[in-house]
Design a protein around this motif. Sequence first.
Motif, mmCIF file in Angstrom:
data_model
loop_
_atom_site.group_PDB
_atom_site.id
_atom_site.type_symbol
_atom_site.label_atom_id
_atom_site.label_comp_id
_atom_site.label_asym_id
_atom_site.label_seq_id
_atom_site.Cartn_x
_atom_site.Cartn_y
_atom_site.Cartn_z
ATOM 1 N N LYS A 87 0.803 -1.219 0.000
ATOM 2 C CA LYS A 87 0.000 0.000 0.000
ATOM 3 C C LYS A 87 0.843 1.280 0.000
ATOM 4 O O LYS A 87 0.293 2.377 0.076
ATOM 5 C CB LYS A 87 -0.955 0.005 1.206
ATOM 6 N N LEU A 140 -2.034 7.587 4.150
ATOM 7 C CA LEU A 140 -1.686 6.314 3.520
ATOM 8 C C LEU A 140 -2.534 5.170 4.067
ATOM 9 O O LEU A 140 -2.897 4.246 3.327
ATOM 10 C CB LEU A 140 -0.199 6.016 3.725
ATOM 11 N N GLY A 143 -5.984 5.635 2.330
ATOM 12 C CA GLY A 143 -5.928 5.181 0.933
ATOM 13 C C GLY A 143 -7.016 5.785 0.068
ATOM 14 O O GLY A 143 -7.930 6.474 0.543
ATOM 15 N N ASP A 144 -6.918 5.518 -1.222
ATOM 16 C CA ASP A 144 -7.899 6.052 -2.170
ATOM 17 C C ASP A 144 -9.295 5.494 -1.939
ATOM 18 O O ASP A 144 -10.293 6.127 -2.294
ATOM 19 C CB ASP A 144 -7.445 5.746 -3.608
ATOM 20 N N SER A 158 -3.879 8.662 -1.537
ATOM 21 C CA SER A 158 -2.587 7.975 -1.475
ATOM 22 C C SER A 158 -1.455 8.859 -1.978
ATOM 23 O O SER A 158 -0.360 8.867 -1.412
ATOM 24 C CB SER A 158 -2.634 6.677 -2.280
#
Length: 198
Positions: A87, A140, A143-144, A158
């Motif tokens: 990730k 992070l 995330g998307d 991200s």
Amino acid sequence: MITDLPNLLTLSRIVAIPVLVALVALNRAEAAAGACLLFIAAAVTDYFDGHLARSRQMQSDLGRMLDPIADKLLVGASLMVLAGLGKLTYGALWPAIVILCREILVSGLREYLAGTRISLPVTRLAKWKTGFQMTAIGFLLAGDSTGVLLHMPWLPVSLMGSVMLWVAAVLTLMTGWDYLVAGLRHVEKAGGAEKTTV
């Protein structure tokens, strides 16, 4: 005492780590958002445990020992689980490595200097580094998928986290160098003092 509120807040960051890792490992949008919120809550306790300890005169050797350990465990575990699950996008693995290496370096310096009863003060630049680092890890972890969950699929979560992690890595190198120079200076002084006493 370990049951003092500042120490309990510090311990809560350690307790949160396995929960955070489990949420990231689920690899679902809701879990990613939960991991981000949990990380933010844990990061906030980092401010409040020190503030409460100072304002209530509850500073202790146990708290001074646990606080940096909890911080490093939280950051290290978060970066490792993100790396392990792939990730860390946009080249963010490299600043993560820099950050972890710096943490080990500074921990080693502090451990050595503690034996000589010398402390390394936290600089303002180091506080900026921590701010960028914590914010980056939060992004992070989210995330998307969290952007999609919030009906903002256009938001590059991200990418924003990766950019901030690179900024944190640059600040990490600068502060790490400052701490290394300061540590070596104390080592040289200690060596000189030993020679004069022989």
